[in-house]
Write an enzyme that holds these catalytic residues in place. Sequence first.
Site: not given
Ligand code: PLP
Length: 418
Positions: A140, A222, A260
């Site tokens: 990511w 993560d 998600k």
């Molecule tokens: C691998 C990964 N980590 C963290 C996030 C963080 O998402 P959010 O800040 O919306 O919780 C995402 C979102 O796409 C992700 O794909």
Amino acid sequence: MSNSESSRFTTLSVPPADEAFAVNGAYLADTSPDKVNLGIGVYRTDEGRPWPLRVVERAENQLHEEHDAARHEYLAIRGDVEFLDLARDLVFASAGDKEGSDDRIASVQTVSGTGANRLGADFLAQHLRPGRVWIPEPTWSNHHAIWTFAGVARGTYPYYDVAGKCFDWVRTAQTLNEQASPGDVVVLHACAHNPTGADPSKEQWEKFAALCQAKGLIPFFDLAYQGFASGSVEEDSWAIRHFFHYQPQLEFFVAQSFSKNFGLYGQRAGALHVVTSSAGLSTGVSQAVLANLCSLVRGEYSMAPRRGSEIVKTVLRSPDMRRQWHEDLQLMSGRIKAMRQALYDRLVALQTPGTWEHILSQIGMFSYTGLSENQVFAITQRHHVYLLKSGRISISGLNESNVDYVARAIDDVVRTVI
Ligand SMILES: Cc1ncc(COP(=O)(O)O)c(C=O)c1O
């Protein structure tokens, strides 16, 4: 210094736009009736619409009826403690092994998963000063920004075996064994690796824990897709529980997002859990970690927003709503699996050159199609299909009405563009 003819900001260079959001913007600006958005990682229904989970709507209605006069009050700096306990147990407590799990863990509420990653990176940079953070390649893309802003030097480990279209344990282990130093951080996607959809097997996770222990590395999980990979929240946090129970004990971080799995993208609900060794319990290590996290939170954003965490708490504390949540998760992950199958079937029927089994074997929201950057450019130009230049598609952008069209578009570019 600044006057009407000059600005103190003229030396600023413009950083590159975030790719996922840029692709989404290009999709929105496209006026073609055929356009398909496979860029952004959000769930869509078979009609291509956003989907507030049924259980989330039920929780929202309940909260509305409660009409709590304190609903807009500040949270504590740490966040909502009941929410945090429920969030922690969702990850660390599987049937039968809950006892004692909380004493080692310091948890704070964060601005969703991104905020949890950033807070953990800031905490490590300030207090443990790791020589390097090891980030999977690919990953990511925000991981790179987060650790750069935290001021920690970055290295990458070769996560993906392009030929085998799977996680590359051999090269990962080789890189970390040869190049990582004690005290370095290693970023791990707990499940549904973004962007490849390829996860380590349980056996590989066991080896990963042993490597971290042997090398003195600090694992940083993560966890953005719990429940989205397999449809089971317990299965998707298996690796984290394995690290938690590993002997000799590991100390590690978990950045947890509810974007998600609750469909609460804009509500920014999340948590950071820091697991400490029980050797530090008698001297209050876990409380010291917590106090330092709170001090960072206070200086950065005072406390996390409360609406999303109220919803998550309302669902998780009710056995009936929790059951309904699992049904909603099954529905989302089930539709994604059905769309993987549909795309695969069409590509096979079209006899599109190449092999496409990886679309079925990859898990979570994404598939790493294997399309080249030129093919991605061509599919967007010719067919108005939007995806990331790495070839990553968000499977949830597919539906019964567009999957045929997308398969034909892939077929076209695979046959005509290298
Ligand atoms: C691998 C990964 N980590 C963290 C996030 C963080 O998402 P959010 O800040 O919306 O919780 C995402 C979102 O796409 C992700 O794909």
